[in-house]
Design a protein around this motif. Structure first.
Motif, PDB file in Angstrom:
ATOM      1  N   ILE A   5      15.349 -17.241 -15.321  1.00  0.00           N
ATOM      2  CA  ILE A   5      15.249 -16.655 -13.987  1.00  0.00           C
ATOM      3  C   ILE A   5      13.767 -16.416 -13.737  1.00  0.00           C
ATOM      4  CG2 ILE A   5      15.876 -14.747 -12.469  1.00  0.00           C
ATOM      5  CD1 ILE A   5      18.371 -16.178 -13.333  1.00  0.00           C
ATOM      6  N   SER A   6      13.225 -17.082 -12.735  1.00  0.00           N
ATOM      7  CA  SER A   6      11.804 -16.975 -12.410  1.00  0.00           C
ATOM      8  C   SER A   6      11.637 -16.600 -10.948  1.00  0.00           C
ATOM      9  CB  SER A   6      11.097 -18.312 -12.656  1.00  0.00           C
ATOM     10  OG  SER A   6      11.238 -18.729 -13.982  1.00  0.00           O
ATOM     11  N   SER A  81      11.138 -14.178 -16.394  1.00  0.00           N
ATOM     12  CA  SER A  81       9.729 -13.866 -16.162  1.00  0.00           C
ATOM     13  C   SER A  81       9.241 -14.755 -15.037  1.00  0.00           C
ATOM     14  CB  SER A  81       8.869 -14.087 -17.412  1.00  0.00           C
ATOM     15  OG  SER A  81       8.529 -15.443 -17.566  1.00  0.00           O
ATOM     16  N   ARG A  82       8.061 -14.453 -14.581  1.00  0.00           N
ATOM     17  CA  ARG A  82       7.489 -15.260 -13.512  1.00  0.00           C
ATOM     18  C   ARG A  82       7.382 -16.721 -13.940  1.00  0.00           C
ATOM     19  NH1 ARG A  82       2.037 -14.222 -10.084  1.00  0.00           N
ATOM     20  NH2 ARG A  82       2.563 -15.676  -8.441  1.00  0.00           N
ATOM     21  N   LEU A  83       7.071 -16.960 -15.207  1.00  0.00           N
ATOM     22  CA  LEU A  83       6.894 -18.319 -15.724  1.00  0.00           C
ATOM     23  C   LEU A  83       8.035 -18.789 -16.619  1.00  0.00           C
ATOM     24  CD1 LEU A  83       3.129 -18.579 -16.779  1.00  0.00           C
ATOM     25  CD2 LEU A  83       4.232 -19.517 -14.760  1.00  0.00           C
ATOM     26  N   ALA A  84       9.155 -18.105 -16.636  1.00  0.00           N
ATOM     27  CA  ALA A  84      10.227 -18.448 -17.583  1.00  0.00           C
ATOM     28  C   ALA A  84      10.629 -19.916 -17.508  1.00  0.00           C
ATOM     29  CB  ALA A  84      11.445 -17.555 -17.360  1.00  0.00           C
ATOM     30  N   ILE A  94      19.481 -24.304 -17.574  1.00  0.00           N
ATOM     31  CA  ILE A  94      19.449 -24.105 -16.126  1.00  0.00           C
ATOM     32  C   ILE A  94      18.252 -23.223 -15.798  1.00  0.00           C
ATOM     33  CG2 ILE A  94      20.642 -23.155 -14.111  1.00  0.00           C
ATOM     34  CD1 ILE A  94      23.263 -23.710 -15.500  1.00  0.00           C
ATOM     35  N   LYS A  95      17.476 -23.661 -14.811  1.00  0.00           N
ATOM     36  CA  LYS A  95      16.301 -22.908 -14.373  1.00  0.00           C
ATOM     37  C   LYS A  95      16.521 -22.456 -12.925  1.00  0.00           C
ATOM     38  CE  LYS A  95      13.376 -26.257 -15.564  1.00  0.00           C
ATOM     39  NZ  LYS A  95      14.148 -27.247 -16.280  1.00  0.00           N
ATOM     40  N   ILE A  96      16.453 -21.139 -12.720  1.00  0.00           N
ATOM     41  CA  ILE A  96      16.704 -20.534 -11.414  1.00  0.00           C
ATOM     42  C   ILE A  96      15.402 -19.947 -10.869  1.00  0.00           C
ATOM     43  CG2 ILE A  96      18.052 -18.793 -10.151  1.00  0.00           C
ATOM     44  CD1 ILE A  96      19.813 -20.916 -11.570  1.00  0.00           C
ATOM     45  N   TRP A  97      15.144 -20.162  -9.584  1.00  0.00           N
ATOM     46  CA  TRP A  97      13.991 -19.590  -8.890  1.00  0.00           C
ATOM     47  C   TRP A  97      14.501 -18.613  -7.838  1.00  0.00           C
ATOM     48  CZ3 TRP A  97       8.926 -19.109  -9.224  1.00  0.00           C
ATOM     49  CH2 TRP A  97       8.210 -18.715  -8.093  1.00  0.00           C
ATOM     50  N   LEU A  98      14.014 -17.379  -7.883  1.00  0.00           N
ATOM     51  CA  LEU A  98      14.344 -16.377  -6.872  1.00  0.00           C
ATOM     52  C   LEU A  98      13.080 -16.037  -6.096  1.00  0.00           C
ATOM     53  CD1 LEU A  98      16.558 -13.907  -8.957  1.00  0.00           C
ATOM     54  CD2 LEU A  98      17.275 -15.909  -7.637  1.00  0.00           C
ATOM     55  N   GLU A 129      -2.497 -13.614  -6.842  1.00  0.00           N
ATOM     56  CA  GLU A 129      -3.675 -14.482  -6.784  1.00  0.00           C
ATOM     57  C   GLU A 129      -4.294 -14.630  -8.175  1.00  0.00           C
ATOM     58  OE1 GLU A 129      -8.118 -14.623  -4.784  1.00  0.00           O
ATOM     59  OE2 GLU A 129      -6.568 -13.424  -3.818  1.00  0.00           O
ATOM     60  N   SER A 130      -4.420 -13.522  -8.867  1.00  0.00           N
ATOM     61  CA  SER A 130      -4.997 -13.540 -10.211  1.00  0.00           C
ATOM     62  C   SER A 130      -4.141 -14.371 -11.164  1.00  0.00           C
ATOM     63  CB  SER A 130      -5.111 -12.103 -10.732  1.00  0.00           C
ATOM     64  OG  SER A 130      -5.447 -12.091 -12.097  1.00  0.00           O
ATOM     65  N   GLU A 131      -2.840 -14.119 -11.167  1.00  0.00           N
ATOM     66  CA  GLU A 131      -1.959 -14.831 -12.093  1.00  0.00           C
ATOM     67  C   GLU A 131      -1.893 -16.319 -11.770  1.00  0.00           C
ATOM     68  OE1 GLU A 131       1.689 -12.624 -11.818  1.00  0.00           O
ATOM     69  OE2 GLU A 131       0.997 -11.122 -13.256  1.00  0.00           O
ATOM     70  N   THR A 132      -1.844 -16.660 -10.501  1.00  0.00           N
ATOM     71  CA  THR A 132      -1.792 -18.067 -10.109  1.00  0.00           C
ATOM     72  C   THR A 132      -3.021 -18.818 -10.611  1.00  0.00           C
ATOM     73  OG1 THR A 132      -0.425 -17.575  -8.181  1.00  0.00           O
ATOM     74  CG2 THR A 132      -1.662 -19.640  -8.132  1.00  0.00           C
ATOM     75  N   GLN A 133      -4.185 -18.199 -10.479  1.00  0.00           N
ATOM     76  CA  GLN A 133      -5.417 -18.826 -10.980  1.00  0.00           C
ATOM     77  C   GLN A 133      -5.378 -18.982 -12.494  1.00  0.00           C
ATOM     78  OE1 GLN A 133      -8.544 -16.308  -9.469  1.00  0.00           O
ATOM     79  NE2 GLN A 133      -8.426 -17.178  -7.410  1.00  0.00           N
ATOM     80  N   ARG A 134      -4.895 -17.961 -13.178  1.00  0.00           N
ATOM     81  CA  ARG A 134      -4.843 -18.028 -14.643  1.00  0.00           C
ATOM     82  C   ARG A 134      -3.853 -19.093 -15.111  1.00  0.00           C
ATOM     83  NH1 ARG A 134      -4.283 -12.163 -14.367  1.00  0.00           N
ATOM     84  NH2 ARG A 134      -2.502 -12.269 -15.773  1.00  0.00           N
ATOM     85  N   TYR A 135      -2.694 -19.188 -14.475  1.00  0.00           N
ATOM     86  CA  TYR A 135      -1.701 -20.191 -14.885  1.00  0.00           C
ATOM     87  C   TYR A 135      -2.261 -21.596 -14.716  1.00  0.00           C
ATOM     88  CZ  TYR A 135       1.497 -16.217 -14.274  1.00  0.00           C
ATOM     89  OH  TYR A 135       2.104 -15.003 -14.324  1.00  0.00           O
ATOM     90  N   GLU A 136      -2.985 -21.799 -13.633  1.00  0.00           N
ATOM     91  CA  GLU A 136      -3.602 -23.108 -13.396  1.00  0.00           C
ATOM     92  C   GLU A 136      -4.660 -23.386 -14.462  1.00  0.00           C
ATOM     93  OE1 GLU A 136      -4.804 -26.724 -12.137  1.00  0.00           O
ATOM     94  OE2 GLU A 136      -3.073 -25.676 -11.318  1.00  0.00           O
TER      95      GLU A 136
END
Length: 192
Positions: A5-6, A81-84, A94-98, A129-136
């Protein structure tokens, strides 16, 4: 079965994942709970800990490594988690996006954390914004790419029980022997 669940903060991940895990008699593992616990261990707010994570990549990488190892080695879990979905990758059944509009998510966070919706929105936007930059930077993950998910639900349209029912219907209908394959997760750098 491994269900992920992400979604972004305030999308209802924890609520749905917990209820789903209870219904399936699966273990619920929450990346957000782990992250919040690490912040509390250091006597930091979530915003302060997020700022620290910007300076210390090992914080994110340790959490993400735990999620990936959990996905690789476990069954009968709901991993949330956000990145699960990204971290579980090929191990997820199965991968779910909420998701929900920012105004709805900010209101939910404000209620949960006893702050104003404006403060919750500002903190959430900065965090995202911070997390998106770090994930990239760390993994080459485009957080806006939700094509890896099998089901996407706007949680602002239904209450938590109805969203859980939608997800549960998808899980119940899943038949591994008829699965023609998930969307491949390509070009992600799992470097921990």
């Amino acid at each position: 079965m491994l269900v992920t669940i992400s979604g972004p903060p305030g999308s209802g991940k924890s609520t749905v994942a917990s209820t789903l895990a209870d219904h399936l008699s699966y273990e619920h593992i929450s990346g957000g709970d782990i992250f919040r616990g690490l912040a509390e261990d250091r006597d930091l707010t979530l915003a302060e800990f997020n700022e620290l994570a910007e300076e210390d990549p090992q914080i994110d990488k340790d959490l993400d490594r735990r999620l990936r190892e959990t996905a690789r080695g476990r069954d009968d879990i709901v991993l949330e988690s956000r990145l699960a979905g990204w971290m579980a990758g090929e191990y997820a059944d199965i991968k779910i996006w909420l998701d929900a509009p920012m105004s709805v998510r900010a209101r939910r966070i404000a209620e949960r954390e006893d702050k104003t919706p404006a403060a919750a929105r500002a903190e959430t936007e900065a965090r995202e914004e911070s997390e998106t930059q770090r994930y990239e930077e760390y993994y080459a993950i485009d957080f806006d790419d939700i094509t890896i998910y099998d089901l996407s639900v706007n949680t602002a349209r239904w209450g938590p029980d109805a969203v859980t029912d939608i997800v549960l219907d998808a899980v119940d209908a899943y038949q591994a022997e008829r699965d023609e394959g998930p969307t491949p997760i390509e070009n992600v750098r799992y470097q921990f």
